[in-house]
Design a protein around this motif. Structure first.
Motif, mmCIF file in Angstrom:
data_model
loop_
_atom_site.group_PDB
_atom_site.id
_atom_site.type_symbol
_atom_site.label_atom_id
_atom_site.label_comp_id
_atom_site.label_asym_id
_atom_site.label_seq_id
_atom_site.Cartn_x
_atom_site.Cartn_y
_atom_site.Cartn_z
ATOM 1 N N VAL A 1 72.835 83.368 20.413
ATOM 2 C CA VAL A 1 73.520 82.123 20.125
ATOM 3 C C VAL A 1 73.901 81.364 21.466
ATOM 4 C CG1 VAL A 1 75.446 80.980 18.780
ATOM 5 C CG2 VAL A 1 74.373 82.666 17.919
ATOM 6 N N ILE A 2 74.450 81.868 22.573
ATOM 7 C CA ILE A 2 74.700 81.498 23.702
ATOM 8 C C ILE A 2 73.309 80.850 24.449
ATOM 9 C CG2 ILE A 2 75.481 81.771 26.237
ATOM 10 C CD1 ILE A 2 77.710 83.653 24.770
ATOM 11 N N VAL A 3 72.361 81.744 24.549
ATOM 12 C CA VAL A 3 70.958 81.342 25.135
ATOM 13 C C VAL A 3 70.645 80.236 24.292
ATOM 14 C CG1 VAL A 3 68.594 82.286 25.319
ATOM 15 C CG2 VAL A 3 70.752 83.787 26.061
ATOM 16 N N LEU A 4 70.591 80.376 23.004
ATOM 17 C CA LEU A 4 69.934 79.280 22.079
ATOM 18 C C LEU A 4 70.643 77.938 22.176
ATOM 19 C CD1 LEU A 4 68.024 78.862 19.765
ATOM 20 C CD2 LEU A 4 69.871 79.164 17.966
ATOM 21 N N LEU A 5 71.885 77.804 22.312
ATOM 22 C CA LEU A 5 72.630 76.778 22.844
ATOM 23 C C LEU A 5 72.331 76.136 24.165
ATOM 24 C CD1 LEU A 5 76.036 77.447 21.368
ATOM 25 C CD2 LEU A 5 74.630 75.869 20.412
ATOM 26 N N ILE A 6 72.123 77.033 25.207
ATOM 27 C CA ILE A 6 71.917 76.501 26.560
ATOM 28 C C ILE A 6 70.495 76.096 26.538
ATOM 29 C CG2 ILE A 6 71.278 77.455 28.771
ATOM 30 C CD1 ILE A 6 73.617 79.321 28.668
ATOM 31 N N LEU A 7 69.462 76.752 26.027
ATOM 32 C CA LEU A 7 68.143 76.201 25.559
ATOM 33 C C LEU A 7 67.847 74.995 24.968
ATOM 34 C CD1 LEU A 7 65.884 79.476 24.934
ATOM 35 C CD2 LEU A 7 66.021 78.179 26.935
ATOM 36 N N LYS A 8 68.743 74.763 24.040
ATOM 37 C CA LYS A 8 68.932 73.662 23.120
ATOM 38 C C LYS A 8 69.289 72.218 24.182
ATOM 39 C CE LYS A 8 70.312 71.133 19.033
ATOM 40 N NZ LYS A 8 71.313 71.273 17.858
ATOM 41 N N LYS A 9 70.352 72.804 24.932
ATOM 42 C CA LYS A 9 70.959 71.525 25.806
ATOM 43 C C LYS A 9 70.244 71.191 26.787
ATOM 44 C CE LYS A 9 74.878 70.104 28.276
ATOM 45 N NZ LYS A 9 75.974 69.330 27.555
ATOM 46 N N PHE A 10 69.504 72.069 27.415
ATOM 47 C CA PHE A 10 68.738 71.912 28.749
ATOM 48 C C PHE A 10 66.985 71.866 28.532
ATOM 49 C CE2 PHE A 10 72.813 73.471 30.237
ATOM 50 C CZ PHE A 10 73.211 72.306 31.122
ATOM 51 N N ALA A 11 66.633 72.736 27.781
ATOM 52 C CA ALA A 11 65.207 73.038 27.804
ATOM 53 C C ALA A 11 64.423 72.437 26.581
ATOM 54 C CB ALA A 11 64.953 74.263 27.659
ATOM 55 N N TRP A 12 64.975 72.033 25.607
ATOM 56 C CA TRP A 12 64.461 72.109 24.206
ATOM 57 C C TRP A 12 63.820 70.283 24.298
ATOM 58 C CZ3 TRP A 12 63.066 74.819 20.572
ATOM 59 C CH2 TRP A 12 62.567 74.280 19.371
ATOM 60 N N LYS A 13 64.807 69.169 24.953
ATOM 61 C CA LYS A 13 64.331 68.079 24.926
ATOM 62 C C LYS A 13 63.095 67.925 26.030
ATOM 63 C CE LYS A 13 68.472 65.802 23.595
ATOM 64 N NZ LYS A 13 69.852 64.908 23.980
ATOM 65 N N PRO A 14 63.012 68.601 27.434
ATOM 66 C CA PRO A 14 62.135 68.439 28.243
ATOM 67 C C PRO A 14 60.727 69.096 27.564
ATOM 68 C CG PRO A 14 63.941 69.241 29.502
ATOM 69 C CD PRO A 14 64.392 69.023 27.927
ATOM 70 N N ILE A 15 60.826 70.145 26.857
ATOM 71 C CA ILE A 15 59.634 70.720 26.378
ATOM 72 C C ILE A 15 58.964 69.985 25.233
ATOM 73 C CG2 ILE A 15 58.925 72.565 24.610
ATOM 74 C CD1 ILE A 15 61.032 74.334 26.137
ATOM 75 N N LYS B 1 59.459 66.668 25.058
ATOM 76 C CA LYS B 1 58.936 65.394 25.612
ATOM 77 C C LYS B 1 57.576 65.692 26.420
ATOM 78 C CE LYS B 1 60.065 61.856 29.398
ATOM 79 N NZ LYS B 1 59.167 62.158 30.348
ATOM 80 N N SER B 2 57.341 66.856 27.031
ATOM 81 C CA SER B 2 56.286 67.345 27.430
ATOM 82 C C SER B 2 55.166 67.402 26.614
ATOM 83 C CB SER B 2 56.339 68.485 28.518
ATOM 84 O OG SER B 2 56.500 69.742 27.699
ATOM 85 N N LEU B 3 55.357 68.220 25.390
ATOM 86 C CA LEU B 3 54.421 68.088 24.251
ATOM 87 C C LEU B 3 53.977 66.746 23.748
ATOM 88 C CD1 LEU B 3 55.865 71.338 22.210
ATOM 89 C CD2 LEU B 3 53.792 71.140 23.706
ATOM 90 N N LYS B 4 55.079 65.841 23.559
ATOM 91 C CA LYS B 4 54.472 64.564 23.096
ATOM 92 C C LYS B 4 53.716 63.745 24.194
ATOM 93 C CE LYS B 4 56.445 60.771 20.824
ATOM 94 N NZ LYS B 4 56.274 61.192 19.355
ATOM 95 N N ASP B 5 54.075 64.021 25.322
ATOM 96 C CA ASP B 5 53.252 63.257 26.564
ATOM 97 C C ASP B 5 51.904 63.871 26.427
ATOM 98 O OD1 ASP B 5 55.576 61.774 27.333
ATOM 99 O OD2 ASP B 5 55.922 62.916 29.022
ATOM 100 N N ARG B 6 51.815 65.106 26.361
ATOM 101 C CA ARG B 6 50.402 65.973 26.321
ATOM 102 C C ARG B 6 49.490 65.269 25.101
ATOM 103 N NH1 ARG B 6 48.447 71.363 27.975
ATOM 104 N NH2 ARG B 6 46.431 71.499 26.643
ATOM 105 N N GLU B 7 50.203 65.378 24.009
ATOM 106 C CA GLU B 7 49.582 64.877 22.909
ATOM 107 C C GLU B 7 49.179 63.243 22.956
ATOM 108 O OE1 GLU B 7 50.629 63.840 18.027
ATOM 109 O OE2 GLU B 7 51.928 65.099 19.211
ATOM 110 N N THR B 8 49.885 62.595 23.590
ATOM 111 C CA THR B 8 49.553 61.123 24.072
ATOM 112 C C THR B 8 48.411 61.019 24.918
ATOM 113 O OG1 THR B 8 51.642 60.390 23.708
ATOM 114 C CG2 THR B 8 50.193 58.950 24.864
ATOM 115 N N ASN B 9 48.379 61.870 25.900
ATOM 116 C CA ASN B 9 47.395 62.065 26.864
ATOM 117 C C ASN B 9 46.153 62.281 26.407
ATOM 118 O OD1 ASN B 9 46.300 61.968 29.340
ATOM 119 N ND2 ASN B 9 47.083 63.916 30.242
ATOM 120 N N ILE B 10 46.118 63.491 25.344
ATOM 121 C CA ILE B 10 44.754 63.921 24.564
ATOM 122 C C ILE B 10 44.374 62.853 24.012
ATOM 123 C CG2 ILE B 10 44.191 65.422 23.000
ATOM 124 C CD1 ILE B 10 45.849 67.406 24.039
#
Length: 164
Positions: free
Chosen positions: A19-33, A35-44
């Protein structure tokens, strides 16, 4: 069987760590991931649109190139025909000039050959005259009573004489 079933404490601590790792990932990594997927989709999507546009332009360019190629072939055929006619004319003129030059050179060569032949004949006559005088001088200096000795002496002198 105890080895196959984990203890209750390990399960609780594993759940807390997850749960702690999940909360840390949600706060710091989920939005950048995301965002990068959406950017990649737009780029494609943009790349696909650009590729379609480029493909259409390439088809247009290819048809333009084919038209230019046909025109260039026609111009080339015309140029080749004109060049061949010009070359044939130049060759005919060159042959005529070459023939006149040939005749002129042959006439000059004949004159030069005659002059050289006459000069060579005069030189040969002078050398033969000199040889005759030289041999006669040597024969007269040594007067031999025996005819065989005289002939041998003449042969010896003829062998000693150096031709220029």
């Amino acid at each position: 069987m105890e080895l196959l079933l984990p203890g209750l404490g390990i399960m609780v601590w594993t759940l807390v760590a997850f749960v702690i790792v999940l909360l840390i990932l949600k706060k710091f990594a989920w939005k950048p991931i995301l965002k990068s997927l959406k950017d990649r989709e737009t780029n494609i999507a943009e790349s696909i649109a650009t590729a379609k546009k480029v493909k259409a332009e390439m088809a247009q360019l290819q048809s333009d190139n084919e038209a230019l190629l046909v025109k260039a072939r026609e111009e080339r055929a015309t140029l080749i025909k004109e060049a061949k006619e010009s070359a044939d004319k130049m060759i005919a003129e060159a042959k005529a000039r070459a023939q006149s030059e040939y005749n002129k050179i042959v006439d000059e060569a004949r004159v030069a050959i005659d002059q050289q032949k006459n000069a060579a004949m005069a030189d040969v006559k002078n050398q033969v005259g000199n040889l005759v005088v030289e041999v006669a001088e040597k024969v007269l200096r040594k007067e031999l009573s025996n005819k065989a000795e005289q002939e041998n002496y003449i042969k010896q002198l003829a062998g000693e004489v150096k031709l220029n």
